[in-house]
Each structure stands twice: as structure tokens, then as C-alpha cells.
Design a protein around this motif. Structure first.
Motif, PDB file in Angstrom:
ATOM      1  N   PHE A  83       0.857  -1.184   0.000  1.00 47.90           N
ATOM      2  CA  PHE A  83       0.000   0.000   0.000  1.00 47.90           C
ATOM      3  C   PHE A  83       0.894   1.234   0.000  1.00 47.90           C
ATOM      4  CE2 PHE A  83      -2.220  -3.543   1.669  1.00 47.90           C
ATOM      5  CZ  PHE A  83      -3.532  -3.406   1.226  1.00 47.90           C
ATOM      6  N   LYS A  84       0.572   2.173  -0.883  1.00 48.68           N
ATOM      7  CA  LYS A  84       1.420   3.368  -1.009  1.00 48.68           C
ATOM      8  C   LYS A  84       0.590   4.624  -0.819  1.00 48.68           C
ATOM      9  CE  LYS A  84       4.550   5.774  -4.117  1.00 48.68           C
ATOM     10  NZ  LYS A  84       5.079   5.894  -5.473  1.00 48.68           N
ATOM     11  N   CYS A  85       1.122   5.532  -0.026  1.00 50.00           N
ATOM     12  CA  CYS A  85       0.478   6.831   0.146  1.00 50.00           C
ATOM     13  C   CYS A  85       0.893   7.717  -1.025  1.00 50.00           C
ATOM     14  CB  CYS A  85       0.923   7.463   1.464  1.00 50.00           C
ATOM     15  SG  CYS A  85       0.355   9.163   1.651  1.00 50.00           S
ATOM     16  N   LYS A  86      -0.108   8.228  -1.773  1.00 47.62           N
ATOM     17  CA  LYS A  86       0.199   9.046  -2.949  1.00 47.62           C
ATOM     18  C   LYS A  86       0.764  10.401  -2.560  1.00 47.62           C
ATOM     19  CE  LYS A  86      -3.498   7.307  -5.905  1.00 47.62           C
ATOM     20  NZ  LYS A  86      -4.714   7.733  -6.636  1.00 47.62           N
ATOM     21  N   LYS A  87       0.489  10.796  -1.314  1.00 46.38           N
ATOM     22  CA  LYS A  87       0.909  12.129  -0.872  1.00 46.38           C
ATOM     23  C   LYS A  87       2.368  12.146  -0.392  1.00 46.38           C
ATOM     24  CE  LYS A  87      -1.246  16.000   1.453  1.00 46.38           C
ATOM     25  NZ  LYS A  87      -2.111  16.379   2.558  1.00 46.38           N
ATOM     26  N   CYS A  88       2.695  11.247   0.566  1.00 49.04           N
ATOM     27  CA  CYS A  88       4.067  11.302   1.124  1.00 49.04           C
ATOM     28  C   CYS A  88       4.957  10.165   0.617  1.00 49.04           C
ATOM     29  CB  CYS A  88       4.028  11.310   2.651  1.00 49.04           C
ATOM     30  SG  CYS A  88       3.703   9.704   3.412  1.00 49.04           S
ATOM     31  N   GLY A  89       4.380   9.221  -0.124  1.00 54.21           N
ATOM     32  CA  GLY A  89       5.193   8.154  -0.709  1.00 54.21           C
ATOM     33  C   GLY A  89       5.446   6.972   0.206  1.00 54.21           C
ATOM     34  N   HIS A  90       4.939   7.034   1.452  1.00 59.80           N
ATOM     35  CA  HIS A  90       5.153   5.949   2.408  1.00 59.80           C
ATOM     36  C   HIS A  90       4.559   4.637   1.887  1.00 59.80           C
ATOM     37  CE1 HIS A  90       5.676   3.923   6.199  1.00 59.80           C
ATOM     38  NE2 HIS A  90       4.379   3.681   6.306  1.00 59.80           N
ATOM     39  N   LYS A  91       5.327   3.536   2.055  1.00 56.04           N
ATOM     40  CA  LYS A  91       4.849   2.231   1.589  1.00 56.04           C
ATOM     41  C   LYS A  91       4.916   1.200   2.704  1.00 56.04           C
ATOM     42  CE  LYS A  91       7.265   2.446  -2.474  1.00 56.04           C
ATOM     43  NZ  LYS A  91       7.934   1.872  -3.650  1.00 56.04           N
ATOM     44  N   GLU A  92       3.902   0.348   2.760  1.00 56.62           N
ATOM     45  CA  GLU A  92       3.842  -0.743   3.740  1.00 56.62           C
ATOM     46  C   GLU A  92       3.169  -1.937   3.094  1.00 56.62           C
ATOM     47  OE1 GLU A  92       1.687   0.058   7.354  1.00 56.62           O
ATOM     48  OE2 GLU A  92       3.057   1.662   7.965  1.00 56.62           O
ATOM     49  N   VAL A  93       3.422  -3.136   3.653  1.00 57.88           N
ATOM     50  CA  VAL A  93       2.654  -4.303   3.198  1.00 57.88           C
ATOM     51  C   VAL A  93       1.386  -4.478   4.023  1.00 57.88           C
ATOM     52  CG1 VAL A  93       4.511  -5.642   2.161  1.00 57.88           C
ATOM     53  CG2 VAL A  93       4.102  -5.830   4.632  1.00 57.88           C
ATOM     54  N   THR A  94       1.329  -3.833   5.203  1.00 58.79           N
ATOM     55  CA  THR A  94       0.125  -3.940   6.038  1.00 58.79           C
ATOM     56  C   THR A  94      -0.925  -2.937   5.542  1.00 58.79           C
ATOM     57  OG1 THR A  94       1.477  -2.648   7.564  1.00 58.79           O
ATOM     58  CG2 THR A  94       1.027  -4.904   8.181  1.00 58.79           C
ATOM     59  N   PRO A  95      -2.193  -3.375   5.456  1.00 55.69           N
ATOM     60  CA  PRO A  95      -3.230  -2.524   4.856  1.00 55.69           C
ATOM     61  C   PRO A  95      -3.503  -1.243   5.641  1.00 55.69           C
ATOM     62  CG  PRO A  95      -4.003  -4.793   5.161  1.00 55.69           C
ATOM     63  CD  PRO A  95      -2.722  -4.682   5.898  1.00 55.69           C
ATOM     64  N   PHE A  96      -3.700  -0.156   4.911  1.00 52.28           N
ATOM     65  CA  PHE A  96      -4.185   1.077   5.542  1.00 52.28           C
ATOM     66  C   PHE A  96      -5.087   1.841   4.590  1.00 52.28           C
ATOM     67  CE2 PHE A  96       0.123   2.191   3.917  1.00 52.28           C
ATOM     68  CZ  PHE A  96      -0.134   3.301   3.133  1.00 52.28           C
ATOM     69  N   VAL A  97      -6.045   2.575   5.145  1.00 55.23           N
ATOM     70  CA  VAL A  97      -6.922   3.430   4.331  1.00 55.23           C
ATOM     71  C   VAL A  97      -6.603   4.905   4.553  1.00 55.23           C
ATOM     72  CG1 VAL A  97      -8.809   1.790   4.070  1.00 55.23           C
ATOM     73  CG2 VAL A  97      -8.760   3.299   6.068  1.00 55.23           C
ATOM     74  N   TYR A  98      -5.915   5.192   5.686  1.00 50.74           N
ATOM     75  CA  TYR A  98      -5.297   6.501   5.899  1.00 50.74           C
ATOM     76  C   TYR A  98      -3.821   6.211   6.152  1.00 50.74           C
ATOM     77  CZ  TYR A  98     -10.015   8.310   6.708  1.00 50.74           C
ATOM     78  OH  TYR A  98     -11.337   8.655   6.577  1.00 50.74           O
ATOM     79  N   CYS A  99      -2.940   7.038   5.621  1.00 53.90           N
ATOM     80  CA  CYS A  99      -1.506   6.783   5.754  1.00 53.90           C
ATOM     81  C   CYS A  99      -1.068   6.885   7.227  1.00 53.90           C
ATOM     82  CB  CYS A  99      -0.726   7.786   4.899  1.00 53.90           C
ATOM     83  SG  CYS A  99       1.065   7.655   5.129  1.00 53.90           S
ATOM     84  N   PRO A 100      -0.410   5.818   7.767  1.00 52.72           N
ATOM     85  CA  PRO A 100       0.054   5.879   9.156  1.00 52.72           C
ATOM     86  C   PRO A 100       1.104   6.969   9.380  1.00 52.72           C
ATOM     87  CG  PRO A 100       0.094   3.625   8.338  1.00 52.72           C
ATOM     88  CD  PRO A 100      -0.136   4.520   7.154  1.00 52.72           C
ATOM     89  N   ARG A 101       1.763   7.409   8.311  1.00 52.84           N
ATOM     90  CA  ARG A 101       2.797   8.440   8.484  1.00 52.84           C
ATOM     91  C   ARG A 101       2.212   9.847   8.394  1.00 52.84           C
ATOM     92  NH1 ARG A 101       8.164   7.967   5.036  1.00 52.84           N
ATOM     93  NH2 ARG A 101       8.549   6.320   6.544  1.00 52.84           N
ATOM     94  N   CYS A 102       1.430  10.145   7.338  1.00 53.94           N
ATOM     95  CA  CYS A 102       0.970  11.533   7.160  1.00 53.94           C
ATOM     96  C   CYS A 102      -0.545  11.696   7.304  1.00 53.94           C
ATOM     97  CB  CYS A 102       1.436  12.098   5.820  1.00 53.94           C
ATOM     98  SG  CYS A 102       0.489  11.504   4.400  1.00 53.94           S
ATOM     99  N   GLY A 103      -1.269  10.586   7.366  1.00 52.07           N
ATOM    100  CA  GLY A 103      -2.716  10.672   7.597  1.00 52.07           C
ATOM    101  C   GLY A 103      -3.555  10.844   6.341  1.00 52.07           C
ATOM    102  N   SER A 104      -2.923  10.951   5.188  1.00 57.08           N
ATOM    103  CA  SER A 104      -3.651  11.167   3.932  1.00 57.08           C
ATOM    104  C   SER A 104      -4.527   9.962   3.568  1.00 57.08           C
ATOM    105  CB  SER A 104      -2.646  11.410   2.807  1.00 57.08           C
ATOM    106  OG  SER A 104      -3.270  11.219   1.557  1.00 57.08           O
ATOM    107  N   SER A 105      -5.630  10.235   2.859  1.00 56.65           N
ATOM    108  CA  SER A 105      -6.520   9.148   2.436  1.00 56.65           C
ATOM    109  C   SER A 105      -6.234   8.693   1.014  1.00 56.65           C
ATOM    110  CB  SER A 105      -7.980   9.603   2.546  1.00 56.65           C
ATOM    111  OG  SER A 105      -8.197  10.657   1.641  1.00 56.65           O
ATOM    112  N   GLU A 106      -5.224   9.291   0.383  1.00 58.81           N
ATOM    113  CA  GLU A 106      -4.929   8.926  -1.010  1.00 58.81           C
ATOM    114  C   GLU A 106      -3.994   7.721  -1.056  1.00 58.81           C
ATOM    115  OE1 GLU A 106      -3.919  12.226  -3.611  1.00 58.81           O
ATOM    116  OE2 GLU A 106      -4.874  13.553  -2.141  1.00 58.81           O
TER     117      GLU A 106
END
Lengths: 127, 385
Positions: free
Chosen positions: A24-47
Motif C-alpha cells: 500500500f502506497k500513500c500518494k501524498k508522502c510516498g510511504h509504503k507498507e505491506v500492512t493494509p491502511f486506508v489513511y496513511c500511518p505516516r501523514c494521515g492522507s486518504s490517497e
């Protein structure tokens, strides 16, 4: 969790069986994880988008399991490891036939391979 | 916010019990009620912590325990935050008292695991981590802490002998704790020669699977003054979460929730590290005690491993850690553990800890971790004069 366009855990496991690692990749800050998220754990973005991750990386830390959980009883001894993939994404997986620390130095290059065995299966890569 | 007082505690022996979790809870609670000298009917609510109840084919423990204690209509609340459940129940009871909603709450943690075989118990314990992304790839619960240990060894030069010293100290302390699971002195050699579970951790680096229950009664200051003479105040509390999956953390030799919870507890108690006379920390594995001390800021990151080896953390050392014997030797009945730490604080601060007494202790800290750090709670207690 099954958001539109986001794979379920069951589907992620199916990708692994096909030899693919999805993340899963955050389109805003680029953070990537294999664990699922719908809001980025790093920046909070929903993209959030789903991307395929590289198959190679290096071992960050690991253990050699001599007492294993149920599905791995026949694999002992093996290494459960944390791997930093080439793009920086952190994942866990396992490497068969590891019985002593000399078999697996920290920083060892590894590659995820398709396997009939359970879980994310890595092999050592010769440099 | 009202001042909150720890009125008293009770505990069963830890180890293998021939009773179920609900029965153990009732025994611990009755001991606490009798020690404090209040009536069972003074208890307005019961906060329960339990993790593996379903393996005994029993959920919804709260009303069952309350009924056996003669307060069948008292509201109950059962919490699960893996191995940190006990201190989570205690902290949420604290919040209810502090807010003025109740005056007196019974907190009871209980666990029964000895009916499970080792493989089943090992599997259940790994349910507290991010199972679908860690255990599914072959990690056992000891394996996760072993990976923390190897990272610590690689990054800071920690040795297996230093980790063994933690086990030796905690076993030595537990000899003087009548309720401890183990009463057996061990040597560094014994630890190093014990069977490898998940390298670099060996059998004696690991806490046992224990049965047991511990209870604590907390109340408002006003209520406490009517019933007891020596008041032990709950001065500071801190709670935090961290990514459950080890690989999602920046430093794999650190538990961020420990750092955050300790910062909160120190801030709201207005105390500093120097005020702490002793602490009970979450040593489910030897490496866990080392990183607990580091992450809470009692020493520099990476320097925690030498403390046990140098005697700093012994009962008569500069910073006594786990005088009870800790999870390692006192035992780890998962849901009870966090409340059991508070039981040790109570006995120590009243000077009732016998041969494991930390001389002159007035201020103590407890540190309780869920799984590999998904949850951490830190509590600070101080005896009033």
C-alpha cells in the motif's frame, strides 16, 4: 477490510502464492507498507494506492526458529526475517535451511520466490 | 481530576493452578477485599482483564466474577490488550475514579493456560502480534523478541551473556517471592546451555506460560481516607500504541509505545527518573527488560544490557528492576501480569516484601507491554506521608 480498489488480506495472500509482493502506497508522502491502511500511518492522507513491490532486498534482522508455530513444524530450523526491499519497504518472510548465524549475516541479499510452501519465501542471493 | 489511591491488592500463586480463570479471579479479589478491610458491597464496578478465556470455553467473565463476589448487579468491563491487559484495565479504572464517576473499583486480571499444549499456547501467544503479516511467515512469539534481540546485539554489541544476567537476577529475586512460579536459582551457564527456542533466545531467556490471578482495589482519596491509614497514590499514568508489526518500526530494537507511555507518566506525575526507587518492567524475555529500561530513558539507548551484568538492577543496586522476579521467574499469567506488578508495588511501598524488600522505597513504576509493543502502559505510584 475491502475498500474499492484495495485488495483484501486474502487477495494479498493469493498474490504471495503467485510470487508477487503487493503493498500500500500513500500518494501524498510516498510511504509504503505491506500492512493494509486506508489513511496513511505516516501523514494521515486518504490517497492510497496499491503497488507491486520489488522482490529483492537485504536482511535487517532475523531469528532461527527451533520451536515453530503449527504450519512450520516441518521446516525447522529456518530463519524468520525482516527484509528491507530495494525500494525501502519493510516486510517479513522466511528462509529455509538456516541453522546457525554464520548462515545468514545481517545485510545478506535475498530474493522472494514463488513457492508451494506457506508465507513469503525468500532465498539468499549470491553477490 | 480527583486524586486516586491504590487501596490494596491480592494475588493467587502463579504457576500451574487446578482452578479455572474465573475461580482464580475470585480468590485474588477476595484476598484484596479482606486485606483492605472494606465490604464487598463497597465495590461499585469490576474491571476484568483476560486474554485466553475462550480457550476455556468461557467469555464474558465480568458478571460471573461479580456474581461470585456477592455483587451480581455491579457493572463490569472486560479488556484485552494482549499481555498489557492488566494495566489497561487498571488505568481505565483510574480514569473512572479520577473523573468522579465511581468511588471504588475492583480491578482483577486472570489467566489459565496450563490446559493448552506448548504448540497451541505458542500459537495463541502469537495472535497478539500482527498475525497475518508476521506469524503467517513463520514467526513464533519468542521469534519476534529474538529478532529484537539480534538487532540489539548487531547494533549495540549486546551479548548473550549479558541477556543471561537478566534471567539470573530475576530468578534470584523470585526465590523470596512465595507467590512466584519458579523458586530456582540459575547461573549464566545454565541459561547459555538451555535449549534454543528461537536464536539468540534460549529457554531460560523466556518467561513461562503461567496460570494465576491478581486483584487491585482503587478508590478516590476521600473514600480511601475513611478506610485505610497509609495512602499509596496513583500519581502518573501513560498509555500508547505502536505498530503491532515489528517491521513497521524505525528501530527494531526499540518499543516506541514504552517511550511515549513513560513520557506521559512522568509528565503527569511531575516526577523524574531519579525519583523512582524501583520498577517492575515487562520482561517476557530477557531482551525485553533491557529495552524497557532504555526506552523509558533510564539509560542511553544501547546501554541497557550491561546493567544486570554490573548489578545495577539488583534489589540492593542503584536501580532495582523486577524485585518480584518479573515475568521471567515470578511468572506471566497474561491477563493478570499487569495487575500483579501493582501487587508488588503495594507490598514494597508498605515495606511488606520480606527478603526482596527494596529498602526505603516510597516511589515505584510499573511498565507493562502488549505483545511486542503494540500497547504499553506505564504507571507511577507514591506512598503518601
Amino acid at each position: 477490510m475491502k475498500e474499492e480498489n484495495l485488495p483484501s488480506i486474502k487477495e494479498l495472500e493469493e498474490y504471495v502464492r503467485q510470487g508477487k509482493l503487493m503493498g500500500f502506497k500513500c500518494k501524498k508522502c510516498g510511504h509504503k507498507e505491506v500492512t493494509p491502511f486506508v489513511y496513511c500511518p505516516r501523514c494521515g492522507s486518504s490517497e492510497v494506492e496499491v503497488v507491486e513491490l520489488p522482490k529483492t532486498g537485504k536482511v535487517v534482522t532475523y531469528t532461527i526458529q527451533w520451536v515453530a508455530p503449527e504450519r512450520f513444524l516441518n521446516e525447522v530450523p529456518y530463519a524468520w526475517c525482516v527484509v528491507e526491499l530495494d525500494d525501502g519497504t519493510m516486510v517479513s518472510g522466511w528462509i529455509p535451511f538456516i541453522s546457525k548465524p554464520e548462515d545468514l549475516p545481517i545485510g545478506q541479499k535475498v530474493r522472494m520466490v514463488k513457492s508451494y510452501k506457506p508465507g513469503v519465501y525468500f532465498e539468499k542471493v549470491k553477490e | 481530576m480527583r486524586k486516586v489511591v491504590l487501596l490494596g491488592t491480592g494475588s493467587t500463586k502463579y504457576g500451574k493452578l487446578n482452578v479455572t480463570a474465573r475461580e482464580a479471579a475470585v480468590l485474588a479479589a477476595k484476598e484484596a477485599i479482606e486485606k483492605v478491610g472494606i465490604s464487598n458491597r463497597d465495590v461499585e464496578a469490576v474491571f476484568v482483564s483476560n486474554v485466553f478465556g475462550m480457550t476455556e470455553k468461557q467469555g464474558h467473565l465480568g458478571p460471573i466474577i461479580a456474581h461470585s463476589l456477592g455483587i451480581p448487579y455491579a457493572p463490569t468491563f472486560t479488556v484485552e490488550t494482549a499481555c498489557a491487559s492488566g494495566s489497561t484495565a487498571f488505568r481505565e479504572a483510574f480514569v473512572n475514579i479520577a473523573a468522579g464517576f465511581y468511588d471504588c473499583i475492583l480491578v482483577v486480571g486472570t489467566e489459565k493456560v496450563s490446559h493448552l499444549d506448548t504448540i497451541t499456547a505458542t500459537t495463541y501467544f502469537s495472535y497478539g502480534s500482527d498475525f497475518a503479516f508476521e506469524a503467517v511467515n513463520g514467526a513464533s512469539f519468542p521469534g519476534l523478541y529474538a529478532s529484537i534481540a539480534r538487532y540489539h546485539m548487531h547494533k549495540y554489541g549486546t551479548t548473550e551473556e549479558q541477556l543471561a544476567a537478566v534471567a539470573v537476577k530475576n530468578h534470584s529475586n523470585a526465590i523470596h517471592n512465595p507467590k512466584a512460579h519458579f523458586h530456582k536459582k540459575i547461573t549464566v551457564e545454565d541459561v547459555l546451555k538451555s535449549r534454543v527456542v528461537a536464536s539468540p533466545l534460549k529457554l531460560y531467556d523466556c518467561c513461562p506460560f503461567s496460570d494465576g490471578a491478581s486483584a487491585a482495589i482503587i478508590a478516590s482519596e476521600e473514600f480511601a481516607k475513611k478506610h485505610i491509614d497509609t495512602l499509596i497514590y496513583v500519581l502518573g499514568t501513560g498509555r500508547a500504541s505502536a505498530p503491532a508489526a515489528l517491521f513497521n518500526r524505525e528501530n527494531m530494537a526499540s518499543i516506541i509505545s514504552s517511550k511515549l507511555a513513560a513520557e506521559q507518566a512522568f509528565k503527569n506525575s511531575r516526577l523524574t527518573h531519579k525519583d523512582i526507587d524501583f520498577m517492575e518492567v515487562h520482561d517476557c524475555f530477557t531482551i525485553a527488560e533491557v529495552i524497557a529500561i532504555e526506552d523509558m530513558g533510564f539509560c542511553k539507548k544501547g546501554e541497557g544490557a550491561k546493567l544486570a551484568e554490573e548489578g545495577v538492577t539488583e534489589i540492593d543496586g542503584k536501580l532495582p528492576v523486577n524485585p518480584s522476579g518479573g515475568l521471567k521467574a515470578k511468572g506471566h499469567p497474561v491477563g493478570a501480569t499487569g495487575v500483579g506488578q501493582i501487587n508488588e508495588v503495594y507490598e514494597q511501598l508498605l515495606g511488606e516484601a520480606g527478603k526482596r524488600q527494596v529498602e526505603g522505597a516510597t516511589t515505584a513504576l510499573t511498565h507493562n507491554v502488549g505483545a511486542t509493543g503494540g500497547t504499553c502502559n506505564v504507571l507511577i505510584f507514591r506512598r503518601g506521608d
